[in-house]
Design a protein around this motif. Sequence first.
Motif, mmCIF file in Angstrom:
data_model
loop_
_atom_site.group_PDB
_atom_site.id
_atom_site.type_symbol
_atom_site.label_atom_id
_atom_site.label_comp_id
_atom_site.label_asym_id
_atom_site.label_seq_id
_atom_site.Cartn_x
_atom_site.Cartn_y
_atom_site.Cartn_z
ATOM 1 N N GLU B 196 0.805 -1.224 0.000
ATOM 2 C CA GLU B 196 0.000 0.000 0.000
ATOM 3 C C GLU B 196 0.834 1.269 0.000
ATOM 4 O OE1 GLU B 196 -3.093 -0.082 2.910
ATOM 5 O OE2 GLU B 196 -4.019 -1.838 2.014
ATOM 6 N N ILE B 197 2.167 1.133 0.040
ATOM 7 C CA ILE B 197 3.007 2.339 0.077
ATOM 8 C C ILE B 197 3.391 2.705 -1.357
ATOM 9 C CG2 ILE B 197 5.017 3.432 1.135
ATOM 10 C CD1 ILE B 197 3.141 2.210 3.188
ATOM 11 N N ALA B 198 3.096 3.935 -1.739
ATOM 12 C CA ALA B 198 3.376 4.382 -3.100
ATOM 13 C C ALA B 198 4.883 4.564 -3.320
ATOM 14 C CB ALA B 198 2.641 5.689 -3.380
ATOM 15 N N SER B 199 5.302 4.427 -4.572
ATOM 16 C CA SER B 199 6.730 4.490 -4.919
ATOM 17 C C SER B 199 7.410 5.759 -4.427
ATOM 18 C CB SER B 199 6.912 4.394 -6.439
ATOM 19 O OG SER B 199 6.612 3.095 -6.890
ATOM 20 N N MET B 200 6.701 6.899 -4.507
ATOM 21 C CA MET B 200 7.296 8.176 -4.090
ATOM 22 C C MET B 200 7.762 8.115 -2.635
ATOM 23 S SD MET B 200 7.850 11.223 -5.432
ATOM 24 C CE MET B 200 6.693 12.180 -6.393
ATOM 25 N N VAL B 201 7.037 7.368 -1.826
ATOM 26 C CA VAL B 201 7.362 7.240 -0.401
ATOM 27 C C VAL B 201 8.244 6.013 -0.157
ATOM 28 C CG1 VAL B 201 6.362 6.874 1.903
ATOM 29 C CG2 VAL B 201 5.241 8.427 0.277
ATOM 30 N N LEU B 202 7.926 4.926 -0.835
ATOM 31 C CA LEU B 202 8.611 3.654 -0.576
ATOM 32 C C LEU B 202 10.078 3.678 -1.023
ATOM 33 C CD1 LEU B 202 8.545 0.653 0.257
ATOM 34 C CD2 LEU B 202 7.789 0.132 -2.087
ATOM 35 N N THR B 203 10.344 4.239 -2.207
ATOM 36 C CA THR B 203 11.710 4.169 -2.743
ATOM 37 C C THR B 203 12.739 4.738 -1.763
ATOM 38 O OG1 THR B 203 10.754 4.394 -4.961
ATOM 39 C CG2 THR B 203 13.145 4.642 -4.766
ATOM 40 N N PRO B 204 12.580 6.010 -1.320
ATOM 41 C CA PRO B 204 13.599 6.525 -0.394
ATOM 42 C C PRO B 204 13.629 5.784 0.940
ATOM 43 C CG PRO B 204 11.811 8.122 -0.686
ATOM 44 C CD PRO B 204 11.585 7.034 -1.690
ATOM 45 N N GLU B 205 12.482 5.284 1.392
ATOM 46 C CA GLU B 205 12.475 4.521 2.651
ATOM 47 C C GLU B 205 13.270 3.219 2.494
ATOM 48 O OE1 GLU B 205 8.440 5.756 5.110
ATOM 49 O OE2 GLU B 205 8.524 3.799 4.151
ATOM 50 N N ALA B 206 13.098 2.566 1.355
ATOM 51 C CA ALA B 206 13.836 1.316 1.124
ATOM 52 C C ALA B 206 15.330 1.602 0.983
ATOM 53 C CB ALA B 206 13.300 0.616 -0.117
ATOM 54 N N VAL B 207 15.666 2.684 0.263
ATOM 55 C CA VAL B 207 17.074 3.056 0.084
ATOM 56 C C VAL B 207 17.737 3.251 1.450
ATOM 57 C CG1 VAL B 207 18.605 4.917 -0.707
ATOM 58 C CG2 VAL B 207 16.773 4.071 -2.221
ATOM 59 N N GLU B 208 17.045 3.980 2.313
ATOM 60 C CA GLU B 208 17.589 4.256 3.646
ATOM 61 C C GLU B 208 17.691 2.967 4.465
ATOM 62 O OE1 GLU B 208 15.828 7.825 5.404
ATOM 63 O OE2 GLU B 208 16.163 6.901 7.364
ATOM 64 N N ALA B 209 16.715 2.074 4.295
ATOM 65 C CA ALA B 209 16.668 0.856 5.114
ATOM 66 C C ALA B 209 17.789 -0.123 4.785
ATOM 67 C CB ALA B 209 15.311 0.164 4.963
ATOM 68 N N VAL B 210 18.236 -0.163 3.532
ATOM 69 C CA VAL B 210 19.179 -1.218 3.138
ATOM 70 C C VAL B 210 20.541 -0.697 2.690
ATOM 71 C CG1 VAL B 210 17.271 -2.728 2.484
ATOM 72 C CG2 VAL B 210 18.442 -1.392 0.703
ATOM 73 N N ALA B 211 20.728 0.638 2.702
ATOM 74 C CA ALA B 211 22.020 1.183 2.264
ATOM 75 C C ALA B 211 23.137 0.440 2.967
ATOM 76 C CB ALA B 211 22.087 2.680 2.577
ATOM 77 N N PRO B 212 24.247 0.100 2.278
ATOM 78 C CA PRO B 212 24.593 0.507 0.909
ATOM 79 C C PRO B 212 24.079 -0.432 -0.183
ATOM 80 C CG PRO B 212 26.426 -0.661 1.871
ATOM 81 C CD PRO B 212 25.326 -0.673 2.903
ATOM 82 N N LEU B 213 23.216 -1.395 0.143
ATOM 83 C CA LEU B 213 22.675 -2.245 -0.919
ATOM 84 C C LEU B 213 21.879 -1.399 -1.906
ATOM 85 C CD1 LEU B 213 21.239 -5.561 0.577
ATOM 86 C CD2 LEU B 213 23.492 -5.095 -0.390
ATOM 87 N N PRO B 214 21.942 -1.746 -3.187
ATOM 88 C CA PRO B 214 21.180 -0.978 -4.179
ATOM 89 C C PRO B 214 19.699 -1.328 -4.184
ATOM 90 C CG PRO B 214 22.432 -2.710 -5.258
ATOM 91 C CD PRO B 214 22.817 -2.759 -3.804
ATOM 92 N N VAL B 215 18.896 -0.319 -4.484
ATOM 93 C CA VAL B 215 17.444 -0.475 -4.596
ATOM 94 C C VAL B 215 17.025 -0.159 -6.029
ATOM 95 C CG1 VAL B 215 15.212 0.535 -3.912
ATOM 96 C CG2 VAL B 215 16.969 0.050 -2.174
ATOM 97 N N LEU B 216 16.190 -1.022 -6.594
ATOM 98 C CA LEU B 216 15.537 -0.728 -7.863
ATOM 99 C C LEU B 216 14.116 -0.270 -7.557
ATOM 100 C CD1 LEU B 216 16.547 -3.896 -9.970
ATOM 101 C CD2 LEU B 216 17.781 -1.726 -9.697
#
Lengths: 367, 367
Positions: B196-216
């Motif tokens: 239910e989380i839209a890409s605009m919100v999810l992408t940066p949250e995922a990036v922050e959660a797994v850095a330095p792993l890459p997020v697509l």
Amino acid sequence: MQTDLSRKLGIEHAIFGFTPFPAVAAAISRAGGFGVLGAVRYTAPDELARDLDWMQEHVDDRPYGLDVVMPAKKVEGVSEADVEAMIPEGHRQFVKDTLGKYGVPELAEGEASGWRITGWMEQVARNQLDVAFDYPIKLLANALGSPPADVIKRAHDHDVLVAALAGSARHAGKHAEAGIDIVVAQGYEAGGHTGEIASMVLTPEAVEAVAPLPVLAAGGIGSGEQIAAAFALGAQGVWLGSLWLTTTEADLHSRALTEKLLAAGSGDTVRSRALTGKPARQLRTEWTDAWDDPAGPGTLPMPLQGLLVAEAVSRIQKHEVQALLGTPVGQIVGRMNSERSVQAVFDELTRGFERAIDRVNRVAGRG
Amino acid sequence: MQTDLSRKLGIEHAIFGFTPFPAVAAAISRAGGFGVLGAVRYTAPDELARDLDWMQEHVDDRPYGLDVVMPAKKVEGVSEADVEAMIPEGHRQFVKDTLGKYGVPELAEGEASGWRITGWMEQVARNQLDVAFDYPIKLLANALGSPPADVIKRAHDHDVLVAALAGSARHAGKHAEAGIDIVVAQGYEAGGHTGEIASMVLTPEAVEAVAPLPVLAAGGIGSGEQIAAAFALGAQGVWLGSLWLTTTEADLHSRALTEKLLAAGSGDTVRSRALTGKPARQLRTEWTDAWDDPAGPGTLPMPLQGLLVAEAVSRIQKHEVQALLGTPVGQIVGRMNSERSVQAVFDELTRGFERAIDRVNRVAGRG
């Protein structure tokens, strides 16, 4: 952050901040953005005049605007009492039972319901406009469809730009036909009334639908990275509402609610009809769960639901009943994790924006 | 479009294309992206081997990958027949009645159900992997949680990167802990299984959660502008699935379905459990409406729902029953309005990307 629209309005950053709090709206304008004061809670014109007087003294001559909630469809000769009479008894009982279950105290005698829905009625909004046009507002936004033609004309006669919120490209196109100047494309992830199309998809669709009119992207925007994304999608500015709720200038009248917002994650909101009868994103609470429960009576259409729950919501807020306490807010609540001044928020937005521009340039080989 | 990840994989554009069609996957890799072949429909290992042989001959030595659907939770000693036995008779009758209502003909005798769900079963996915590791695949993606630890190890032993789809930052963090290499952050607006989380919100949250792993970034991406937005949000690449469905290389086996996709707007999808038992975005049809109708029996949990409807979906597709005909697809279906080659799509993506970079640089005063 400069676009044709920001230059036209004479602001430093194409960041539009919607807020019900005059202190926040003024701080947004002072920080170089464009503060838009939400007028829905002002039922008495003199209260609005008092707060606009205050704004006028505190914006350092920067431009600002007003957001009203004017129904697209005119309802003639219907009073609040007429509407009240349309509410089924079973729904009133459900409110009573739910409040009782959680032991929510009554309001003190003579204490006004703080959450008012009457601003949604056209005459109330028109009274607000009579006040507003005495002030040098530069923008009039409407959260429910295009304003009536005479209101658009009146705004233009006062050199006031007119903006309207849209949840779909078709909706945006209708606004453009009605003669407004700016479309606020409100994505699924936004707080408050919102449709089902996410900002990533809606923003470019709205831009294409109304070009050359400018589009402000709303929904899912709470960082400079998200602002950069909105500009990449073709927006001429961004419209932020939720982010200001945890600024030090905001006055939620409830420490418990502020704490809830600071603790909430992006998955802690729900798009529910519980507050107004139309789908509006808000904190998910046991109150929204009760209304969204298929075993319950369900919500009533706008404006009945808003009238039905107005006093209940005030009681919940006033007495800070933890399990039921909520507010409209978007999915970016997940990053609203600290209380800061509006200026500090702006500083972080502009830093994040520059970082994002650096990043996309590196990806594009223009680093 | 170069990022650390694209350089690591030796591709020209950090655009990952997921597709069930070998011809599309190969064309994506040839165009400078990274083709990922969806394996869920291959029940027989030799069919997968045949198509990977074909890929191998048609990718011009460019890298490509495979997407499997491996359940996170292992179910021991349960056969397809055991699962079939768990389906209530009332649900079977509902399928029969609904097909009858629309006059959907039977499949011809001996005609296999084209839509197969058995690829979701771990043993089937493991058999697929036995085949896949004989080919020089560079990426193994899993659409259901992290793959089991031994599969991750086996992939790494073959120098194959492991990706997993996530619909929340928490989910992304779990993948990172499991030892995968890439998170695909799948936003609400995406086709197929989505949260239910839209890409605009999810992408940066995922990036922050797994850095330095890459997020697509996945979901809502079908133009160069949306790709630029994803990079602004911190993604190291984009994952596109829907967009390829209307390419000339795609083979939907149904002209009527292609026409439906070309005509659909962004509001014509629904997130429904009708297909698999988990919420998956797809074209909204009278079939999804029937399953989502509160007056109906509702859907069964995965994997029951998929088994229940497999033959019905095949019949609907085979006989192109207009009112019921659908497919998983994201909200970007609204811009899939013409049939073009994969190369033509890439040309437009890269042009749109450059335009978006120009635009954000102008906004940032770097024009």
